[in-house]
Design an enzyme around this catalytic site. Structure first.
Site, PDB file in Angstrom:
ATOM      1  N   GLU A  46       9.233  38.374  36.147  1.00  0.00           N
ATOM      2  CA  GLU A  46       9.008  39.777  35.789  1.00  0.00           C
ATOM      3  C   GLU A  46       7.803  40.259  36.565  1.00  0.00           C
ATOM      4  OE1 GLU A  46       8.319  40.398  31.671  1.00  0.00           O
ATOM      5  OE2 GLU A  46      10.223  39.522  31.086  1.00  0.00           O
ATOM      6  N   ASP A  57       0.392  47.569  25.868  1.00  0.00           N
ATOM      7  CA  ASP A  57      -0.232  46.369  26.426  1.00  0.00           C
ATOM      8  C   ASP A  57      -1.650  46.168  25.931  1.00  0.00           C
ATOM      9  OD1 ASP A  57       1.641  45.040  28.281  1.00  0.00           O
ATOM     10  OD2 ASP A  57       1.732  47.045  29.153  1.00  0.00           O
ATOM     11  N   TYR A 172      15.250  40.755  25.346  1.00  0.00           N
ATOM     12  CA  TYR A 172      13.861  40.309  25.302  1.00  0.00           C
ATOM     13  C   TYR A 172      13.393  40.496  23.873  1.00  0.00           C
ATOM     14  CZ  TYR A 172       8.929  40.018  26.877  1.00  0.00           C
ATOM     15  OH  TYR A 172       7.619  39.675  27.076  1.00  0.00           O
TER      16      TYR A 172
END
Ligand SMILES: Cc1ncc(COP(=O)(O)O)c(C=O)c1O
Lengths: 274, 407
Positions: A46, A57, A172
């Protein structure tokens, strides 16, 4: 992507998925790191597309994005990085991960065309839930790129079908509610969640967020089709930089060595399970 | 009277939260289930008479509504044109319009059983309003505020702490409102199970822009009634400052379908539109940030640029999506005022009317100074006095004293 998972299935093991930020700490070093990852044992790579405001994040990946932007990284250069990687590696699937705005500004159609021709296999766009599938997901599928969706602990059975509907490549599973770099979920909870998702889809389920050590990687890989490691690699990279934040001779190996250790963990999961 | 016209400007958003191409829901999957819950909870509250009765009670007895519509006679005489009225939102409890929205959202949070409230704040007014209502209803409160804003809006930081809120200085980015919003979103992603995110303006993922607008529309609704009482007719023009755009949307929305009413929104032009500024419509393009598509300040690679304004409450590189749409369809005129113009307006208003405005509405006053003299004397103009200047007194005092010394 499908070929890679078929091959892994034959080998009887889970995937080791690595995340690094494109252009961190500079475009050349970043390319060297990405090139070193398959040798270190990465099955899927990735690559983060840097963005000023990565709202899901944590501090490590935020800082990595800002280092890359400061070094002049752009979306166009990120695609060039993939193209350069493809010169020497045609097999390792590459997934671009990031936020929608830079793609929207680049132009969705032009981006999909350029990404496809650069050798990108899939996209993970954090801020595009299924409710906004018409923006990029549907066009990406039409263009022949996988659109990999995140499922989370808050995605209940009622919502899962909607989340999985247009997902391809793999699912995911974000093992915690939280930002990247937060603490890991325990592997038994992850196992149960993966089993729940697998009741709704035949796609492989890879698990990420909070995996930092070979031991955790092993435990997560034993309960899923793949373990994704990002923050730990980014932290290893940062620790190798000089005080001005520039690459040193140790930078590439710092990332590659940790990746190799984690890959051993993932591979160990299979032996342990046998 | 508003008659239902077929092409109403008031019918948005559509059921997916879009105003034209703007709005939407661009958030991480973790948040989606909660946002859908919120949408449902708000839709139920909206049609529940008990919810409205409770709101009305608190608006009257706790917030102090209706806020007056005041004829600014001295400013009117000074400018020599339009008859200028102020909608006195600065007289609300906590000192700004922000409390209208916070009260509404806290009522919804209570219905949803949430015990922990988070908020982002620029000038601190939204933070103070949130801390106040959390104190009133016994809820935990965490407010994210850029470290630069913590410095320049000290009085509000102290108020929030006195009210029992935890103020978290945000060190990332330019350390202002945008970064505070990122940090609040990160907290929300992490604590989604028990936390309600109280957004301070008409931005963010659907249903926030609609919900905040609805709660702020009390400003425009009262203005309609009060202007009828004062002058027997509708105003001819409305004007308000815009950061995210909630005080402006609150004043404008009830008048959008009245074709005779001219509407002006004033963005912050900072050092000037060709330099550092916070005018997303004048200097930005449509993009996607903080859960919605809207006009944003960004570079050619789609990276978000830092905004600049002397006013912490306007220092944001975006604007609410409904404003973006109203700009594109041409219903509202978006202007901008510089730091200097706002400072001049701040001083003029303090001297002429005995009202020290916040630096945010001082931007609106700056454009009133330009527009009013060009209008006839029977032109009725309403300015949203969105907040009082107490929080800005130390900052403006420093600037003015510094200049006096330099002379
Ligand atoms: C007094 C005042 N007016 C206006 C604003 C700008 O917000 P909005 O544009 O959402 O009304 C703020 C924000 O802090 C404020 O404190």
């Amino acid at each position: 992507m499908e070929a890679r998972f078929a091959q892994l299935k034959q080998e009887g093991r889970s995937a080791f998925v690595t995340f690094v930020m494109a252009g961190d700490p500079d475009p050349e070093t970043s390319l060297a790191i990405v090139k070193a990852l398959p040798q270190a044992g990465a099955d899927i790579i990735e690559i983060g597309m840097p963005f000023t405001d990565p709202m899901a994040d944590g501090p490590s990946i935020q800082a990595a994005g800002l280092r890359a932007l400061k070094a002049g990284m752009t979306l166009k250069k990120t695609l060039q990085l993939v193209r350069s990687f493809r010169d020497s590696d045609a097999a390792t699937p590459i997934v671009l991960m990031g936020y929608y705005n830079p793609i929207y500004i680049y132009g969705v159609d032009r981006f999909l065309e350029d990404a496809k021709s650069a050798g990108v296999d899939g996209l993970i766009i954090v801020d595009l839930p299924p409710e906004e599938d018409t923006e990029l997901c549907i066009p990406a599928l039409k263009a022949g790129l996988n659109f990999i969706r995140l499922a989370t602990p808050t995605t209940d059975d009622k919502r899962l079908p909607a989340v999985l509907a247009n997902t391809s490549g793999f699912v995911y599973y974000v093992s915690i509610t939280g930002i990247t770099g937060a603490a890991a979920a325990d592997s038994s909870a992850v196992g149960a969640a993966v089993a729940r998702i697998k009741r709704h889809t035949a796609l492989p389920v890879c698990v990420g967020f909070g995996i930092r050590t070979p031991e955790t990687a092993r435990a997560i890989a034993a309960n899923s089709d793949g373990a994704v490691v990002g923050t730990a690699l980014v932290d290893a990279l940062r620790a190798s930089l000089d005080p001005e934040g520039r690459a040193t001779p140790k930078t590439v190996s710092a990332v590659a060595d940790l990746a190799a250790a984690l890959a051993q963990g993932v591979r160990g999961a299979q032996q342990a399970a046998e | 009277m508003t008659t239902a016209i077929p092409n109403s400007y008031r019918s948005g958003p559509d059921d997916r939260g879009h105003f034209g191409i703007f709005g939407g829901r661009f958030v991480a999957e973790t948040l989606m289930p909660l946002i859908l819950d919120l949408e449902k909870a708000y839709a139920e509250a909206k049609v529940d008479p008990a919810f409205h009765a409770e709101m009305t009670g608190y608006l009257k007895h706790y917030v102090g509504r209706p806020s007056p519509l005041y004829y600014a006679e001295r400013l009117t005489e000074h400018l020599g044109g339009a008859k200028i009225y102020f909608k006195r939102e600065e007289l609300n409890h906590t000192g700004s319009h922000k409390v209208n929205n916070v009260l509404g959202q806290i009522m919804v949070a209570r219905r949803m059983g949430k015990k922990r409230i988070i908020a982002e704040t620029g000038a601190g007014q939204h933070g103070v309003a949130t801390a106040t209502l959390c104190a009133r209803f016994g809820l935990d409160c965490v407010v994210y505020m850029g470290a630069v804003d913590v410095e320049r809006q000290q009085p509000n930081v102290i108020r929030m702490e006195m009210l029992g809120a935890k103020v978290v200085p945000v060190q990332s980015g330019a350390k202002t409102l945008k970064d505070a919003m990122n940090e609040a979103l990160r907290d929300w992603v992490t604590n989604v199970h028990d936390t309600f995110y109280c957004i301070g303006t008409v931005a963010g993922p659907h249903p926030y822009p609609m919900m905040v607008r609805d709660f702020q529309s009390v400003i425009g609704s009262e203005t309609r009634t009060q202007m009828q009482e004062a002058e027997g007719r509708l105003p001819d023009s409305l004007i308000a400052c815009i950061g995210g755009g909630s005080n402006a949307m609150g004043l404008f929305h009830p008048f959008l379908d009245d074709p005779t009413v001219e509407i002006y929104g004033v963005e912050a032009a900072g050092h000037g539109l060709t330099q550092l500024h916070a005018a997303s419509i004048a200097g930005g393009r449509p993009g996607v940030l903080h859960g919605n598509r809207t006009y944003l300040l960004m570079d050619e690679d789609g990276q978000i640029e830092e905004a600049h304004s002397i006013s912490a409450g306007l220092d944001y590189p975006g604007i609410g999506p409904e404003h973006s749409w109203l700009h594109d369809v041409g219903r509202v005129n978006y202007l901008s005022a510089t730091d200097e113009e706002a400072l001049a307006a701040f001083q003029l208003l303090s001297r002429l009317e005995g009202i020290i405005p916040a630096l945010e509405p001082a931007h609106a006053i700056a454009k009133v100074m330009e527009l009013a003299p060009k209008k006839p004397r029977d032109h009725l103009m309403v300015v949203n006095m969105s907040g009082r200047g107490d929080k800005d007194v130390p900052q403006v005092g420093d600037i003015l004293r510094g200049r006096a010394r330099a002379q």
